[in-house]
Scaffold this motif. Structure first.
Motif, PDB file in Angstrom:
ATOM      1  N   ILE A  29       3.230   0.968  -7.699  1.00 50.56           N
ATOM      2  CA  ILE A  29       3.001  -0.392  -7.569  1.00 50.56           C
ATOM      3  C   ILE A  29       4.193  -1.510  -8.056  1.00 50.56           C
ATOM      4  N   ALA A 291       0.080  -0.396  -2.330  1.00 48.41           N
ATOM      5  CA  ALA A 291      -0.453  -0.388  -3.673  1.00 48.41           C
ATOM      6  C   ALA A 291      -0.536  -1.630  -4.399  1.00 48.41           C
ATOM      7  N   TYR A 292      -1.634  -2.359  -4.699  1.00 49.57           N
ATOM      8  CA  TYR A 292      -1.588  -3.342  -5.619  1.00 49.57           C
ATOM      9  C   TYR A 292      -2.097  -2.843  -6.964  1.00 49.57           C
ATOM     10  N   THR A 293      -3.076  -1.971  -6.957  1.00 48.47           N
ATOM     11  CA  THR A 293      -3.618  -1.377  -8.240  1.00 48.47           C
ATOM     12  C   THR A 293      -3.351   0.159  -8.221  1.00 48.47           C
ATOM     13  N   ASP A 296      -5.319   2.453  -5.329  1.00 51.26           N
ATOM     14  CA  ASP A 296      -4.729   2.364  -4.077  1.00 51.26           C
ATOM     15  C   ASP A 296      -3.836   3.619  -3.480  1.00 51.26           C
ATOM     16  N   SER A 337       6.120  -4.604  -2.521  1.00 47.68           N
ATOM     17  CA  SER A 337       6.127  -3.837  -3.751  1.00 47.68           C
ATOM     18  C   SER A 337       7.628  -4.019  -4.396  1.00 47.68           C
ATOM     19  N   TYR A 396      -4.854  -7.770  -7.963  1.00 54.90           N
ATOM     20  CA  TYR A 396      -3.417  -7.597  -8.442  1.00 54.90           C
ATOM     21  C   TYR A 396      -3.693  -6.970  -9.881  1.00 54.90           C
ATOM     22  N   GLY A 445       3.934  -6.513  -6.917  1.00 52.56           N
ATOM     23  CA  GLY A 445       3.150  -6.206  -5.531  1.00 52.56           C
ATOM     24  C   GLY A 445       3.298  -7.823  -4.779  1.00 52.56           C
TER      25      GLY A 445
END
Length: 495
Positions: A29, A291-293, A296, A337, A396, A445
């Motif tokens: 991320i 991917a935010y977390t 993901d 990202s 997020y 992100g």
């Protein structure tokens, strides 16, 4: 000494684990050149975030230029390799709606990509950056006559048309000018995708595109999509290049793209045979997720490209047609990202929240005297610089950026300073218990659809954007000032 194990808060969503190390950075991320320095402070290409705050203030969007370039090149290289035996490669259009400024437009061109725009303003940015018209695309479901004329003036490589009505308008304007507009028709193939799932539907209820469904047929039995093909072939002011689709956003799996590609190729073959025309191009859109977390799991470009190429190759062989030139439109997957937002912490407070149903302690929701703590961490920005959580319930992550900490994790909610209860930046995150006013937080992100959707709500000035490269940071978009805002207030300007 063994690491202490901390119990998850019953208020946390099921996907959110208590981090084993609150100081660790998930590589999925963050930009590749973000890390913690020896002092524990977050750095980007060696520059401490405290230095960025000192020089540029907060809130601040911080972007890695090398990371952007690497991601752009990864899409171009992966898709060229996967499709080289099918159609000689792929035209990659960076989706400018995710984030666009003249510096980014120049990086896009440097890395061999083209640029997709959605408005006259985005065309203006492209022109200021020196992008040739042939490398531009113009989208939009309600293009103005001025935007259509501007696109034709610039020699835009293609105008993506959303309806028969718009097709007629583009044709009329082009004919009046003695031009032929290069057009692609945006179709809705009945495939909707998001993250790990996709569905196929019989009809389309949205403002974008021309339906391929049978329930969109006219009296002659033609679907809306075929009506547009027939109309385009009859217009002297139209050069029909091919077909376009866009099936969703934040997509992790290639299955939906594959099904959409198959449907459009079948339709393309039928139209070429029925109307005796060549449709040499097919755009399969964007929507590739990031991917935010830490939970993901987006697919790398090479994996997506290989899956899509396999379907295009086999479908063209089965239909006995020459493969059209393929194009795609990644935006978020390139810029998302590369960027984090830097905030300063202000007010903190902890509230007690009723036990949720099934909290594991035998308590029902709202059970008397059973509450759990949630801490609210207020920062100096909010929904004016990131509207996605309030618009889409987007998740997020966040980390303490100005230092490391060995304090225990505390379930926290990072919120903004706006007069809205929905002004949430990060809904659920574990942060150290000792986070205090004056600390810096970083939210990764935020490269896509954050600055692009930013506003001046409560008369907050929009943040600046710095790009970092070779150990140096420079502004690529200047942050607004209160004077900028007041200069548009004619009651003030006329005094």
């Amino acid at each position: 000494m063994e690491a202490q194990v901390h119990t998850a808060s019953p208020l946390a969503p099921a996907w959110l684990d208590v981090p084993a190390d609150l100081n660790a950075l998930s590589s999925a991320i963050w930009a590749g050149d973000v890390q913690r320095g020896s002092s524990g402070e977050l750095t980007i290409d060696g520059i401490p975030v405290s230095e960025l705050k000192k020089q540029f203030g907060t809130p601040l969007f911080v972007m890695s230029e090398p990371d952007f370039r690497n991601r752009a090149r990864a899409f171009k290289d992966a898709f060229d390799e996967a499709f080289k035996d099918i159609c000689g490669g792929v035209d990659v259009y960076y989706a400018g709606k995710s984030f666009l400024c003249t510096a980014v437009a120049a990086w896009v061109a440097d890395e061999g990509l083209r640029l997709d725009t959605c408005s006259g303003g985005e065309l203006a940015v492209a022109a200021r950056a020196g992008i040739p018209g042939r490398d531009l695309s113009l989208h939009g479901n309600n293009k103005s006559d001025a935007e259509i004329n501007r696109a034709l003036d610039m020699g835009v490589g293609r105008i993506v048309v959303d309806s028969v009505d718009e097709l007629d308008r583009v044709a009329a304007i082009a004919s009046q000018r003695g031009d032929a507009a290069k057009v692609m028709l945006r179709l809705t193939p009945g495939v909707h995708a998001h993250t790990h799932e996709f569905i196929a539907t019989a009809h389309e209820d949205q403002k974008f595109g021309l339906s391929m469904a049978e329930d969109s047929t006219d009296q002659a039995g033609l679907s809306a999509a075929e009506q547009a093909v027939a109309a385009a072939t009859a217009h002297k002011g139209i050069e029909l290049l091919g077909l376009h689709c866009h099936i969703g956003s934040q997509i992790f799996e290639p299955d939906g793209f594959a099904l959409a590609a198959e449907k459009l190729l079948v339709f393309l073959a039928a139209m070429q045979e029925k109307y005796g025309i060549a449709l040499p191009e097919l755009d399969l859109g964007g929507g590739y997720g990031i991917a935010y977390t830490p939970v993901d799991t987006p697919r790398p470009p090479a994996e997506i490209a290989a899956a899509m190429a396999s379907v295009v190759r086999s479908t063209c062989t089965r239909l006995g047609i020459t493969a059209p030139r393929i194009s795609i439109e990644p935006g978020r997957a390139i810029v998302g990202s590369t960027t984090f937002t830097l905030y300063e912490v202000g007010t903190l407070k902890t509230v007690r929240v009723d036990a949720p149903a099934g909290d594991g302690a035998g308590n029902d929701a709202g059970a008397a005297n059973v509450t759990y703590p949630r801490r609210y961490v207020s920062v100096d920005g909010g929904m004016s610089d990131n509207a996605r959580p309030v618009l889409y319930d987007a998740d997020y992550s966040a980390v303490l950026a100005s230092r490391s900490s060995v304090a225990a994790p505390q379930l926290s909610r990072v919120v903004g300073k706006h007069c809205e209860s929905g002004d949430i930046v990060v809904r659920d995150v574990y942060l150290p218990e000792d986070v205090a006013a004056g600390d810096l937080l970083a939210v990764p992100g935020t490269g896509a659809y954050c600055w692009a959707l930013s506003s001046n709500y409560n008369y907050l000035a929009r943040p600046g954007i710095v790009a970092v490269r070779n150990g140096a940071a420079r502004l690529i978009v200047r942050g607004e000032t209160e004077e900028d805002l007041l200069n548009r207030d004619m009651g003030v300007a006329n005094d």
